[in-house]
Design an enzyme around this catalytic site. Structure first.
Site, PDB file in Angstrom:
ATOM      1  N   ASP A 157       1.074  -1.248  -0.144  1.00 14.46           N
ATOM      2  CA  ASP A 157      -0.365   0.026   0.106  1.00 14.46           C
ATOM      3  C   ASP A 157       0.728   1.398  -0.384  1.00 14.46           C
ATOM      4  OD1 ASP A 157       0.663   0.168   2.366  1.00 14.46           O
ATOM      5  OD2 ASP A 157      -0.737   0.540   3.521  1.00 14.46           O
ATOM      6  N   ARG A 206       1.197  -2.788   4.949  1.00 17.09           N
ATOM      7  CA  ARG A 206       0.080  -3.687   3.659  1.00 17.09           C
ATOM      8  C   ARG A 206       0.773  -4.537   2.975  1.00 17.09           C
ATOM      9  NH1 ARG A 206      -5.980  -2.235   5.995  1.00 17.09           N
ATOM     10  NH2 ARG A 206      -5.494  -0.186   7.132  1.00 17.09           N
ATOM     11  N   LYS A 238       2.482  -2.823  11.727  1.00 13.14           N
ATOM     12  CA  LYS A 238       2.466  -3.741  10.877  1.00 13.14           C
ATOM     13  C   LYS A 238       3.716  -3.294   9.602  1.00 13.14           C
ATOM     14  CE  LYS A 238      -1.325  -2.076   8.884  1.00 13.14           C
ATOM     15  NZ  LYS A 238      -2.280  -1.066   9.725  1.00 13.14           N
TER      16      LYS A 238
END
Length: 564
Positions: A292, A297, A393
């Site tokens: 992303d 992500r 993340k």
């Protein structure tokens, strides 16, 4: 050093009522920041004012972002206000760009007081797109709710902000720049850094780069395709995967960061990562991944576009965790997943006797557990996976984790996943997003739905669709008690859990800049391995979910905006 001390001004302002940051910071349409007087300045001052003056005096702060439209002028303002608010040293990625995982890494490496990340993640960019400002604290992770609440309260009563309007920074040239400010004893310094190097060095200490290089460029190498979707991760992919690990240059596509991400949302899913999906279909590549806008992500595909769900991804990494050298050294302290994520990880945790933490959506909950030494690997259904090496993340980390498993097992992604299903059974999982729904209609629907499922008579109810019967075993509004500090987080999603372990979950929220997003998550477990299409397998539960909520009638929507 510029000639003469620069003037620091205190400028009167008026508050705005809508600057409440969520788990992903403050996100609005670009025009909101551009057209509302001092809107950006107010929020930046609120961030600085939330930090006690003795703590920020002379402190180091990291600034980066995904390069989306409006980032450059915003960074100019942040630099001027940081200087005026007593920050001593800024570390900024070259051209103002640094991935969210890299910002987390740099905060931790340099023991900074925190970081400001300019991103709206996977949301659209450009003049008509979204812009976001996110504050990360000293652990490298998203600010906790107590911090974001403090920022919001300050933003509601703000009367003035401090700024040094004459300060200009060169974002292109690597190295330190120093500035004399009036009434300051020490110069204010800005350091422009290579946005890739610190993060790349961290990855070198986690993975076996020699084994990965053999996998990707050796005699029997796998062919991979990586799509940066014109986000910040392009230079990271080029430097780490192509230059260092030996992937051919044409393995990486859309690696030039663009302010509007090429006109598409930088959202790594089957709908938007079409360049990757199309190129994987003919079997030319063995492994594919998309990232992303800000690089946290990931979506992973196998040969012929075989889709790996994020829920399965974290479960397989957990089951093969010692293929990653880092965990051979640190051991495994715990696994975690967000509540809506499928229960595939739970089965690995049970088999390996490793504690499983089920948290609300929002990476900061994982960060708290990591800081306490209780969590090593975690994931969420929204294409997020990561470890305790940082407090965000990490899309590239997830890809290298999977490539490490493939290098160790010498099997394809599809074969590894099918063996996993044979061993543990399969969770079929999907999510329906209804975006930009009228907020009042969405809230009314959720309130009525909670009343319905909270009634004692709802438990034990049976729902029949075709030849399947589902009996309600439990229904609630999920709340979480943090095992570290005992804080309670309520109203995190309506859950209906059936006697066979299947689940329907409703959540209101999301990370868009306008309207409400209603999400329905459906999770169903099958012990016997069947190769049914996910949407076909979950159709009965989807019918029940819509019947119970009356969503189409209540929102005026005939179908979801997005299915993942």
């Amino acid at each position: 050093m510029e000639n003469g001390p620069l003037q620091v001004l205190t400028v009167p302002t008026a508050p705005y009522p809508d600057q409440r940051p969520g788990t992903s910071g403050l996100r609005k349409k670009v025009y909101v920041f551009q057209s509302k007087r001092n809107y950006l300045h107010n929020f930046i001052q609120s961030i600085f004012s939330s930090i006690d003056l003795p703590d920020r005096q002379g402190a180091t702060l990291v600034v980066g972002g995904d390069g989306r439209f409006f980032s450059t002028p915003a960074i100019g303002v942040i630099v001027q206000m940081a200087a005026a608010n007593g920050i001593g040293h800024l570390i900024i990625g070259q051209r103002g760009m640094m991935s969210t995982p890299a910002v987390s890494c740099v905060i931790r490496k340099y023991k900074a007081i925190g970081g400001i990340i300019l991103t709206a993640s996977h949301n659209p960019g450009g003049p008509n797109g979204d812009f976001g400002i996110k504050f990360n604290t000293a652990n490298g992770g998203s600010a906790k709710e107590e911090v974001t609440s403090k920022i919001y309260q300050i933003s509601r009563t703000i009367e003035e902000f401090a700024i040094c309007p004459g300060l200009r920074v060169d974002l292109q040239t690597l190295g330190k720049q120093a500035f004399d400010l009036e009434n300051k004893f020490k110069p204010f310094t800005v350091e422009i850094v290579d946005p890739v190097e610190s993060y790349a060095n961290l990855l070198r200490n986690i993975f076996d780069f020699a084994a990965l290089k053999e996998l990707l460029s050796g005699e029997n190498h796998v062919r991979i395709r990586l799509d940066a979707m014109h986000g910040v991760l392009g230079p990271y992919v080029k430097r780490i995967l192509c230059e260092e690990l030996g992937c051919p240059a044409n393995s990486a596509i859309n690696c030039v960061p663009l302010e509007d991400f090429g006109g598409q949302p930088p959202d790594p899913n089957l709908m938007y990562a079409t360049d990757l999906v199309d190129s994987m279909r003919d079997g030319q590549y063995d492994f594919g991944a998309a990232f992303d806008g800000d690089g946290d992500r990931n979506m992973i595909l196998g040969k012929h576009g075989f889709f790996l769900t994020p829920s399965d991804s974290v479960a397989v990494i957990a089951d093969n965790i010692f293929c990653i050298p880092y965990f051979q050294h640190t051991g495994v302290r715990g696994f975690g997943r967000s509540m809506p994520t499928s229960t595939a990880l739970d089965r690995v945790a049970k088999a390996t006797k490793i504690e499983l933490h089920e948290t609300p959506t929002g990476w900061r909950f994982f960060g708290n557990l990591m800081d306490a030494g209780m969590l090593s690997l975690c994931g969420e259904e929204g294409f997020g996976t990561g470890g305790d090496h940082i407090r965000e993340k990490d899309g590239l980390w997830a890809v290298l984790a999977w490539l490490s498993i493939i290098a160790t097992r010498r099997q394809s992604l599809e074969d590894i996943l099918k063996e996993h299903w044979l061993k543990y059974g399969r969770n079929y999982f999907t999510r329906y997003d209804y975006e930009n729904v009228d907020i009042d209609a969405a809230c009314d629907m959720m309130e009525d739905l909670e009343i319905l499922i909270s009634d004692k008579s709802f438990v034990k109810q049976r729902f029949a669709v075709e030849d399947k019967i589902y009996q309600v075993e439990k229904a609630d509004n999920f709340q979480y008690t943090d095992p570290v500090d005992s804080t309670i987080t309520r109203n995190q999603g309506l859950r209906i859990i059936f006697s066979d372990g299947s689940r329907i979950i409703y959540r209101l929220g999301g990370t868009g800049a306008e309207g409400a997003t209603v999400r329905i998550y459906i999770d169903s477990y099958e012990r016997k391995l069947i190769f049914e299409d996910t949407q076909v397998q979950l159709a009965p539960l989807a019918t029940i979910a819509l019947k119970i909520s009356q969503l189409h009638h209540r929102t005026g929507r005939n179908g979801p905006s997005l299915i993942t």
